[in-house]
Design an enzyme around this catalytic site. Sequence first.
Site, PDB file in Angstrom:
ATOM      1  N   ARG A  90      47.958  14.312 -28.851  1.00  0.00           N
ATOM      2  CA  ARG A  90      48.724  14.140 -27.619  1.00  0.00           C
ATOM      3  C   ARG A  90      49.909  13.215 -27.875  1.00  0.00           C
ATOM      4  O   ARG A  90      49.815  12.249 -28.627  1.00  0.00           O
ATOM      5  CB  ARG A  90      47.859  13.528 -26.509  1.00  0.00           C
ATOM      6  CG  ARG A  90      46.743  14.403 -26.014  1.00  0.00           C
ATOM      7  CD  ARG A  90      46.171  13.848 -24.704  1.00  0.00           C
ATOM      8  NE  ARG A  90      45.914  12.421 -24.768  1.00  0.00           N
ATOM      9  CZ  ARG A  90      44.761  11.878 -25.158  1.00  0.00           C
ATOM     10  NH1 ARG A  90      43.757  12.654 -25.531  1.00  0.00           N
ATOM     11  NH2 ARG A  90      44.594  10.572 -25.179  1.00  0.00           N
ATOM     12  N   ASP A 309      33.896  16.574 -20.763  1.00  0.00           N
ATOM     13  CA  ASP A 309      35.196  15.889 -20.742  1.00  0.00           C
ATOM     14  C   ASP A 309      35.756  15.638 -19.354  1.00  0.00           C
ATOM     15  O   ASP A 309      36.359  14.603 -19.120  1.00  0.00           O
ATOM     16  CB  ASP A 309      36.207  16.702 -21.555  1.00  0.00           C
ATOM     17  CG  ASP A 309      37.466  15.925 -21.872  1.00  0.00           C
ATOM     18  OD1 ASP A 309      37.358  14.749 -22.254  1.00  0.00           O
ATOM     19  OD2 ASP A 309      38.576  16.496 -21.761  1.00  0.00           O
ATOM     20  N   ARG A 401      40.102  19.328 -34.547  1.00  0.00           N
ATOM     21  CA  ARG A 401      39.447  19.819 -33.331  1.00  0.00           C
ATOM     22  C   ARG A 401      38.701  21.132 -33.549  1.00  0.00           C
ATOM     23  O   ARG A 401      38.967  21.882 -34.482  1.00  0.00           O
ATOM     24  CB  ARG A 401      40.511  20.045 -32.253  1.00  0.00           C
ATOM     25  CG  ARG A 401      41.211  18.786 -31.786  1.00  0.00           C
ATOM     26  CD  ARG A 401      40.366  17.997 -30.839  1.00  0.00           C
ATOM     27  NE  ARG A 401      40.955  16.727 -30.462  1.00  0.00           N
ATOM     28  CZ  ARG A 401      40.645  16.061 -29.353  1.00  0.00           C
ATOM     29  NH1 ARG A 401      39.756  16.582 -28.504  1.00  0.00           N
ATOM     30  NH2 ARG A 401      41.185  14.902 -29.090  1.00  0.00           N
TER      31      ARG A 401
END
Length: 625
Positions: A90, A309, A401
């Site tokens: 991010r 999440d 990921r």
Amino acid sequence: MTTDVTHETQDVQDTPELSGTPTTNPALLDWVRRTARLTQPDRVVWCDGSQEEFDRLTAQMVATGTLIPLNPSKRPGSFLARSAPGDVARVERRTFIASRRREDAGPTNNWREPDALREELDGVFTGSMRGRTMYVVPFSMGPVGGPLSLLGVQVTDSPYAVVSMRTMTRMGSEALAAITEGTAWVPGVHSVGMPLVDDLGRTRPDVAWPCNDLKHVAHFPETREIWSFGSGYGGNALLGKKCLALRIASAVAREEGWLAEHMLLVKVTSPQQRVFHLAAAFPSACGKTNLAMMRPALPGWRVETIGDDIAWMRPGPDGRLRAINPEAGFFGVAPGTGWSTNPTAMEMLREDVIFTNVALTDDGDVWWEGMTEEPPAHLTDWRGNPWTPDSPTPAAHPNARFTVAATRCPSLAAEFDDPEGVPVDAILFGGRRRTTAPLVAQAGDWSQGVFAGASISSERTAAAEGAVGELRHDPFAMLPFTGYHVGDHLSHWLSMRDRVEHLPAVFSVNWFRRGEDGRFLWPGFGENARVLEWICGRLEGTAAARHTPAGLVPAPGALDVDGLDVSPADLAELLSVDAAAWLAEADQLERFFAPFGAKLPAEVRDHLALLRYRLDPPTGGDLSV
């Protein structure tokens, strides 16, 4: 809607009419038309979320080098992607909240004036999709048509984003059919920012991972828009995730009287078949996914996964807070996930996974640090270079990921797809603390629970920016994700007691406390079920507690430690509240809260003062919660 619309395409010159499109919604058609005029793609494709579409796009990305097929006997239906080295996480410094008033964004967000930002975005998006396809991706966060769900449409020139959105959301024809005239939906525009044709008509070859050094992730909370430029990675490119499900949804939730939070959601069943639903907010590297997929070490206990999440929680007709996981998949950090730490996740990753920035084994499988105790003798690292255990750099990127459908999770609860959500019995807040924070403590009431959420802090690890051990405050684990002023977020949490008749109990947990010799005092992982047992006992009124200045902790004998290598001295340390350390903590909290100014709720200030009073009371003072 059953019509296959994936192959419905339009040349750019046809976009004003968009003939043959799978929707007649004038607002949606007009938005797609305007976006195509701005970005100037070669063609427009409406996505239907079908397997045929997924297969076609993954085959296309294999041909361009974006995806590497993994060994079908080792990891069937799975692929490896390697991002550009500068596009791996991010971009929080380039993530903006463009609220009309600066004070509405608050001190923890990067604010931009909306008109100025729109002008800048118009500049970078003009022609950004030349030579590429613009995909129109309709999706639902939460079950399509559910009372707790929201609809969105992302346009993107990244097929990687398309197939990932198919996994992470309810994407495709059913979501598009739900976006009827007058229906609210969140628009999101995404471009990797690498056109294949410049404004003079000159072409350039494509690359396996297109992106741009300049990046923007922009949110307009009042108009509920998302604009993302320059990145093809994760939360920057999958606009349903952090952008919609947290930053935009948190602003919507404040307006409408609910909560959009960075929380896992689990169903816990006791040996007596009593069912409890727990939500938990942990900053990164604090055991969130491990708790979401826990295999309890206590006989007879069961933990089932609803989400790992994000949780959306709304007041229900039964007077309780009801929650859904708005996502349809898991976008998890691979390093540190292994058979010894999270066997459920490892089983989930056996097939139909897109891995990004992990290492490749010589026989076409994947590997990352923490997956096995011993690394393979030879790998190809996440950059595509040869790697051995003697190499000076990690084989997988620390933020590597996996993207996998929730239906692949062996611990998935049946309630995962319930559009009405589950009733939340308890909310847990946690951080990674070597000292100070006890193993578990219960807030005395909702107000003190909000103070506990506002006080979440975690010590930085070697993988994070800043000095190792430095304390990072992260209210509600939402510091990068709240779409408005953090002080208003605390006030909104306090206001829920006026909306919810039966509020969840609130607890703080810390699995990471260490002794003076540096060893962990608590075994963690599946043994954390012992803490859940005490929490569920508190909900039932059967577990004893004692007062401390930090909340209610297990009374002597109330926490089951039979069979554990936890001495009475270790247990006492785990549940202790050191007055000097907590007074220093109160001073740090006061400094952290200072920039909130008048937006900091008076009740939070009062709880800070009350904490100091309990830690250092005048003679005859009351230490009880």
